[in-house]
Design a protein around this motif. Structure first.
Motif, PDB file in Angstrom:
ATOM      1  N   MET A 197       9.628  10.438  18.389  1.00 44.40           N
ATOM      2  CA  MET A 197       9.440  11.437  19.447  1.00 44.40           C
ATOM      3  C   MET A 197       8.516  10.922  20.545  1.00 44.40           C
ATOM      4  SD  MET A 197      11.080  14.291  19.501  1.00 44.40           S
ATOM      5  CE  MET A 197      10.049  15.318  20.552  1.00 44.40           C
ATOM      6  N   GLY A 198       8.152   9.634  20.475  1.00 46.50           N
ATOM      7  CA  GLY A 198       7.287   9.080  21.519  1.00 46.50           C
ATOM      8  C   GLY A 198       5.819   9.410  21.330  1.00 46.50           C
ATOM      9  N   ASN A 199       5.462  10.024  20.205  1.00 46.87           N
ATOM     10  CA  ASN A 199       4.048  10.236  19.925  1.00 46.87           C
ATOM     11  C   ASN A 199       3.405   8.874  19.675  1.00 46.87           C
ATOM     12  OD1 ASN A 199       4.298  13.154  19.884  1.00 46.87           O
ATOM     13  ND2 ASN A 199       5.247  12.951  17.845  1.00 46.87           N
ATOM     14  N   ILE A 200       2.208   8.667  20.236  1.00 49.39           N
ATOM     15  CA  ILE A 200       1.518   7.372  20.133  1.00 49.39           C
ATOM     16  C   ILE A 200       0.327   7.515  19.186  1.00 49.39           C
ATOM     17  CG2 ILE A 200       0.369   5.513  21.421  1.00 49.39           C
ATOM     18  CD1 ILE A 200       1.566   6.715  24.000  1.00 49.39           C
ATOM     19  N   PHE A 201       0.143   6.530  18.290  1.00 47.11           N
ATOM     20  CA  PHE A 201      -0.981   6.535  17.359  1.00 47.11           C
ATOM     21  C   PHE A 201      -1.736   5.214  17.499  1.00 47.11           C
ATOM     22  CE2 PHE A 201       2.556   8.910  15.515  1.00 47.11           C
ATOM     23  CZ  PHE A 201       1.989  10.170  15.449  1.00 47.11           C
ATOM     24  N   ALA A 202      -3.069   5.287  17.636  1.00 49.38           N
ATOM     25  CA  ALA A 202      -3.898   4.080  17.777  1.00 49.38           C
ATOM     26  C   ALA A 202      -4.946   4.123  16.669  1.00 49.38           C
ATOM     27  CB  ALA A 202      -4.555   4.056  19.158  1.00 49.38           C
ATOM     28  N   ARG A 203      -4.867   3.162  15.718  1.00 50.45           N
ATOM     29  CA  ARG A 203      -5.689   3.225  14.512  1.00 50.45           C
ATOM     30  C   ARG A 203      -6.840   2.221  14.520  1.00 50.45           C
ATOM     31  NH1 ARG A 203      -4.059   3.917   8.247  1.00 50.45           N
ATOM     32  NH2 ARG A 203      -2.707   5.429   9.250  1.00 50.45           N
ATOM     33  N   ARG A 204      -8.011   2.721  14.159  1.00 49.03           N
ATOM     34  CA  ARG A 204      -9.169   1.863  13.876  1.00 49.03           C
ATOM     35  C   ARG A 204      -9.354   1.896  12.362  1.00 49.03           C
ATOM     36  NH1 ARG A 204     -14.940   2.150  13.206  1.00 49.03           N
ATOM     37  NH2 ARG A 204     -15.984   0.523  14.410  1.00 49.03           N
ATOM     38  N   PRO A 205      -9.289   0.726  11.690  1.00 46.61           N
ATOM     39  CA  PRO A 205      -9.240   0.744  10.222  1.00 46.61           C
ATOM     40  C   PRO A 205     -10.527   1.270   9.588  1.00 46.61           C
ATOM     41  CG  PRO A 205      -9.230  -1.522  11.083  1.00 46.61           C
ATOM     42  CD  PRO A 205      -9.219  -0.630  12.260  1.00 46.61           C
ATOM     43  N   GLY A 206     -10.422   1.795   8.366  1.00 44.06           N
ATOM     44  CA  GLY A 206     -11.584   2.199   7.574  1.00 44.06           C
ATOM     45  C   GLY A 206     -11.855   1.169   6.489  1.00 44.06           C
ATOM     46  N   THR A 207     -12.820   1.455   5.645  1.00 42.16           N
ATOM     47  CA  THR A 207     -13.172   0.503   4.584  1.00 42.16           C
ATOM     48  C   THR A 207     -12.405   0.762   3.296  1.00 42.16           C
ATOM     49  OG1 THR A 207     -15.015   1.947   3.993  1.00 42.16           O
ATOM     50  CG2 THR A 207     -15.503   0.085   5.459  1.00 42.16           C
ATOM     51  N   ASP A 208     -11.967   1.996   3.107  1.00 45.18           N
ATOM     52  CA  ASP A 208     -11.258   2.349   1.874  1.00 45.18           C
ATOM     53  C   ASP A 208      -9.759   2.367   2.140  1.00 45.18           C
ATOM     54  OD1 ASP A 208     -10.023   3.566  -0.257  1.00 45.18           O
ATOM     55  OD2 ASP A 208     -11.426   5.255  -0.369  1.00 45.18           O
ATOM     56  N   PRO A 209      -9.032   1.384   1.560  1.00 42.93           N
ATOM     57  CA  PRO A 209      -7.596   1.302   1.871  1.00 42.93           C
ATOM     58  C   PRO A 209      -6.824   2.541   1.413  1.00 42.93           C
ATOM     59  CG  PRO A 209      -8.221  -0.291   0.143  1.00 42.93           C
ATOM     60  CD  PRO A 209      -9.485   0.342   0.620  1.00 42.93           C
ATOM     61  N   ASP A 210      -7.356   3.329   0.513  1.00 41.94           N
ATOM     62  CA  ASP A 210      -6.643   4.519   0.036  1.00 41.94           C
ATOM     63  C   ASP A 210      -6.980   5.788   0.827  1.00 41.94           C
ATOM     64  OD1 ASP A 210      -5.426   3.015  -1.896  1.00 41.94           O
ATOM     65  OD2 ASP A 210      -7.027   3.398  -3.383  1.00 41.94           O
ATOM     66  N   ALA A 211      -7.979   5.716   1.706  1.00 42.98           N
ATOM     67  CA  ALA A 211      -8.416   6.954   2.383  1.00 42.98           C
ATOM     68  C   ALA A 211      -7.417   7.359   3.463  1.00 42.98           C
ATOM     69  CB  ALA A 211      -9.804   6.760   2.986  1.00 42.98           C
ATOM     70  N   ARG A 212      -7.153   8.641   3.555  1.00 46.62           N
ATOM     71  CA  ARG A 212      -6.236   9.138   4.592  1.00 46.62           C
ATOM     72  C   ARG A 212      -6.980   9.166   5.935  1.00 46.62           C
ATOM     73  NH1 ARG A 212      -5.051  14.683   2.108  1.00 46.62           N
ATOM     74  NH2 ARG A 212      -3.316  14.909   3.555  1.00 46.62           N
ATOM     75  N   PRO A 213      -6.300   8.820   7.041  1.00 48.07           N
ATOM     76  CA  PRO A 213      -6.982   8.721   8.335  1.00 48.07           C
ATOM     77  C   PRO A 213      -7.471  10.081   8.845  1.00 48.07           C
ATOM     78  CG  PRO A 213      -4.617   8.521   8.648  1.00 48.07           C
ATOM     79  CD  PRO A 213      -4.857   8.497   7.152  1.00 48.07           C
ATOM     80  N   VAL A 214      -8.546  10.023   9.594  1.00 44.54           N
ATOM     81  CA  VAL A 214      -8.999  11.208  10.326  1.00 44.54           C
ATOM     82  C   VAL A 214      -8.509  11.043  11.768  1.00 44.54           C
ATOM     83  CG1 VAL A 214     -11.003  12.449  11.202  1.00 44.54           C
ATOM     84  CG2 VAL A 214     -10.965  11.617   8.842  1.00 44.54           C
ATOM     85  N   GLY A 215      -7.673  11.993  12.186  1.00 46.43           N
ATOM     86  CA  GLY A 215      -7.062  11.885  13.509  1.00 46.43           C
ATOM     87  C   GLY A 215      -7.765  12.735  14.548  1.00 46.43           C
ATOM     88  N   ALA A 216      -7.574  12.347  15.799  1.00 39.68           N
ATOM     89  CA  ALA A 216      -8.022  13.168  16.925  1.00 39.68           C
ATOM     90  C   ALA A 216      -7.158  12.808  18.113  1.00 39.68           C
ATOM     91  CB  ALA A 216      -9.485  12.914  17.258  1.00 39.68           C
ATOM     92  N   GLY A 217      -6.845  13.800  18.926  1.00 40.23           N
ATOM     93  CA  GLY A 217      -6.042  13.500  20.110  1.00 40.23           C
ATOM     94  C   GLY A 217      -5.531  14.761  20.747  1.00 40.23           C
ATOM     95  N   SER A 218      -4.676  14.549  21.739  1.00 39.72           N
ATOM     96  CA  SER A 218      -4.114  15.662  22.495  1.00 39.72           C
ATOM     97  C   SER A 218      -2.935  15.081  23.288  1.00 39.72           C
ATOM     98  CB  SER A 218      -5.211  16.270  23.391  1.00 39.72           C
ATOM     99  OG  SER A 218      -4.805  17.469  23.974  1.00 39.72           O
ATOM    100  N   HIS A 219      -2.790  15.397  24.549  1.00 38.80           N
ATOM    101  CA  HIS A 219      -1.611  14.955  25.297  1.00 38.80           C
ATOM    102  C   HIS A 219      -2.003  14.430  26.666  1.00 38.80           C
ATOM    103  CE1 HIS A 219      -1.718  18.615  27.876  1.00 38.80           C
ATOM    104  NE2 HIS A 219      -2.286  19.138  26.803  1.00 38.80           N
TER     105      HIS A 219
END
Ligand SMILES: NC(=O)NCCC(=O)O
Ligand SMILES: NC(=O)NCCC(=O)O
Lengths: 406, 406
Positions: free
Chosen positions: B57-79
């Motif tokens: 759908m053209g939604n863009i995601f930009a990830r900064r990695p965490g230290t725990d490979p199993d942890a679910r990401p904390v997201g923030a954003g808008s449009h």
């Protein structure tokens, strides 16, 4: 007698230019399609032996000479431009009926004392360039030439520029024809002749018109978090005025007509409170005093509605066309021609403005109406019968002959 | 603490793309200007070390990695898309504040257990492609993907085509991010925080919305010769319904909002009675029962008004978004961050829909509001102070850190 089949065939041929899906026409003034329509007319007029000239407003004149070099020409014509979703007959019929008169005179080798002249007036509809009847209005000195050439469409293109672009900015000065008489045949565009079962309307005159442009300005804001009490919604204000325009029409019966035909909402986004609305008002009445009263009612209500809604208002009257009475000798010529040919006829007042209204200021003028189906015009389904169209054209022929040999 | 000057500078840089004369922005979804805005964001995110992915759908995601490979990401954003005459902050602030959070974490070499991820949702405004919040809605499974890709603008161009055209039809499947928490910071777009003199609104949820499209069909006819009694004027009918929509809004206070934002008149010619009018209705209320009552009132009135004016009516509800309550842990994280930093704050309910409303269906979600000048949004003059914007971004930083290390 004119050739009704040939008239019909010419109407159908012209209707191919700018034909719309629902059987109507879109040939807005001074577009490429209007040029095509004009070119076709000019070709036909030249094939019929006429001399064609064009004036500075793009009005076209096609002359068939008379025998008396001093006699003033007898004119007939109308317009080739249409509404955005217009019909095949409004205007076009008046032009091609005049052409059919010339063709008929040629067929029978009839000479006339006065020249006979067909005219095509620019931008009669006023839909692309408001107001209506500009070509004939400038011709008759109602508007000056600069005013006419500088009228602009919603994209800012002017009549002057568009005339040049389509090759119809002619050299003739305005008012050059010096008509001894002028006639226009037209579909009625209303329901009266059909209801009264008459073939010919002997037009006595036309009602007066006032056209307005109103802009209401409030404040754009978000449709979600903006409390109702804080809003300055231009569309809420405009809607109240639309209701009042309609009320004024109904309250001034018989005869009054009142219409909001055009509205533009800004920014026109579903979740934004409209910050600005532009709309038009069209008032008509045959009695000038009542038309003035309607004007007063509109101004008072609009000012109050704007104030109550916290809106700024700009109200401009952009056109006033007073009621018209046609010339007695021309009205009589129409009535006598209809009676002589045995067509059921009645006196009628035009609800619409026509080029003949402005020409009546500079020449003795008359009009002939024929019925149209369900009284519907300015609609793609606009319709008229070949019989009625032929009848109107025959009346035109005989009224013109009477004046051309008078 | 985030860098308020850098945040402001980025906002002003983005605002150059699609800048309007009155200081606002026109960057409609999936236009060339939207592409420019997206490209700028992607460049900045990559410069900040993020990995960028795009979904279908053209939604863009930009990830900064965490230290725990199993942890679910904390997201923030808008449009990044705007209204046709929108402001510089609506949506953009939520994206660039999330970017500022990442930049701040980089500056201070802060590591988080969970990854931190910035998202840009497609077509939040719903102005070009109705309804609103389509990108996040499809992401959350509220609409299916085909429905989302086939939404069309007024020219018939679809989201799917336009995504391909601007190069943002990505490969990621929908719902791919599996957020552990999601936050959106936004200007309030209403007057409450300013009136209450608070810096931070701790958003509890959002009111419900119902969007409608109404088409009234009457009959085009000439504004002059068509008697008032014979008319079927679609604009007269539409205007009555606009008045009723406004009445329903006022009658269901407190909280109700009711707006007609868009109207198209056909054929929109001054001297033709409108044969068809299309318009939209936007109803909002935090209480679903009252929203349903408003729905009933509209339907009953519209049917009656159409019948009385001899008009056909088509009334479609095109969107229903029920009231939303945000997740307690996220609301608490926002409240605690605001309190810890000493910002005056208050609970508030969102009047607008936001991407966070849909994301709340698939992840614990919270929102942060900051004041905007005069409560005005969806307007080129939309404004907010650098101080308030920095405060909201600091609350975002600390709420995200709390969840990312929880
Ligand atoms: N005949 C005709 O349709 N004229 C247009 C000007 C008017 O609106 O009366
Ligand atoms: N925040 C915002 O302007 N959203 C647009 C959707 C709506 O109209 O609520």
């Amino acid at each position: 007698r004119i050739d009704g089949d040939r008239l019909w065939a010419s109407l159908m041929e012209m209707a191919k230019i700018g034909a719309t899906a629902k059987g109507g026409n879109c040939r807005l003034a001074l577009t490429d399609l209007d040029r095509e329509g004009r070119d076709l007319f000019v070709r036909w007029a030249e094939e019929a032996g006429c001399t064609v000239t064009v004036d500075r407003m793009g009005n076209i004149f096609a002359r068939r000479p008379g025998t008396d070099p001093d006699a003033r020409p007898v004119g007939a014509g109308s317009h080739l431009d249409t509404q955005p979703t217009g019909g095949k007959f409004d205007g076009v019929y008046g032009v091609l009926a005049a052409l059919e008169v010339v063709r008929t005179l040629n067929d029978h080798d009839v000479t006339t004392r006065a020249p006979v002249e067909i005219s095509v007036w620019t931008n009669e509809e006023g839909s692309r360039f408001p107001p209506a009847m500009i070509g004939s209005g400038v011709y008759a000195g109602v508007f000056d030439l600069d005013h006419g050439l500088s009228r602009a469409d919603p994209d800012g293109k002017t009549i002057g520029e568009e005339l040049k672009r389509i090759g119809y900015a002619g050299p003739e000065e305005m008012g050059s024809r010096d008509f001894g008489a002028f006639f226009e045949v037209h579909i009625e565009q209303g329901p009266i002749l059909e209801a009264e079962e008459k073939t010919i309307g002997v037009v006595q005159g036309a009602q007066g018109q006032r056209w307005y442009e109103i802009t209401l300005t409030g404040q754009e804001a978000h449709a979600g978090p903006t409390p109702m009490a804080r809003r300055r919604d231009a569309l809420v204000g405009a809607s109240r005025i639309v209701g009042e325009v309609n009320r004024i029409g109904h309250a001034n019966q018989p005869y009054a007509c009142a219409t909001v035909g055009m509205m533009q909402v800004h920014p026109n986004s579903r979740n934004t409170i409209p910050g600005r609305v532009f709309f038009t008002v069209d008032f008509r009445h045959p009695d000038d005093a009542i038309l003035s009263k309607m004007d007063g009612e509109l101004r008072a209500f609009a000012a109050k509605a704007a104030e109550e809604a916290g809106l700024e208002i700009e109200l401009k009257e952009i056109w006033y066309s007073p009621p018209v009475a046609f010339a007695e000798p021309c009205v009589a010529a129409v009535q006598e021609a209809a009676a002589a040919m045995g067509f059921k006829n009645m006196p009628i007042v035009s609800g619409a403005g026509h080029d003949a209204c402005y020409i009546s200021r500079v020449a003795p003028t008359g009009m002939i109406f024929v019925p149209c189906e369900d009284g519907i015009s300015h609609n793609e389904v606009e319709n008229a019968t070949p019989q009625d169209l032929a009848a109107g054209c025959n009346v035109l022929l005989h009224a013109m002959l009477a004046r051309a040999n008078a």
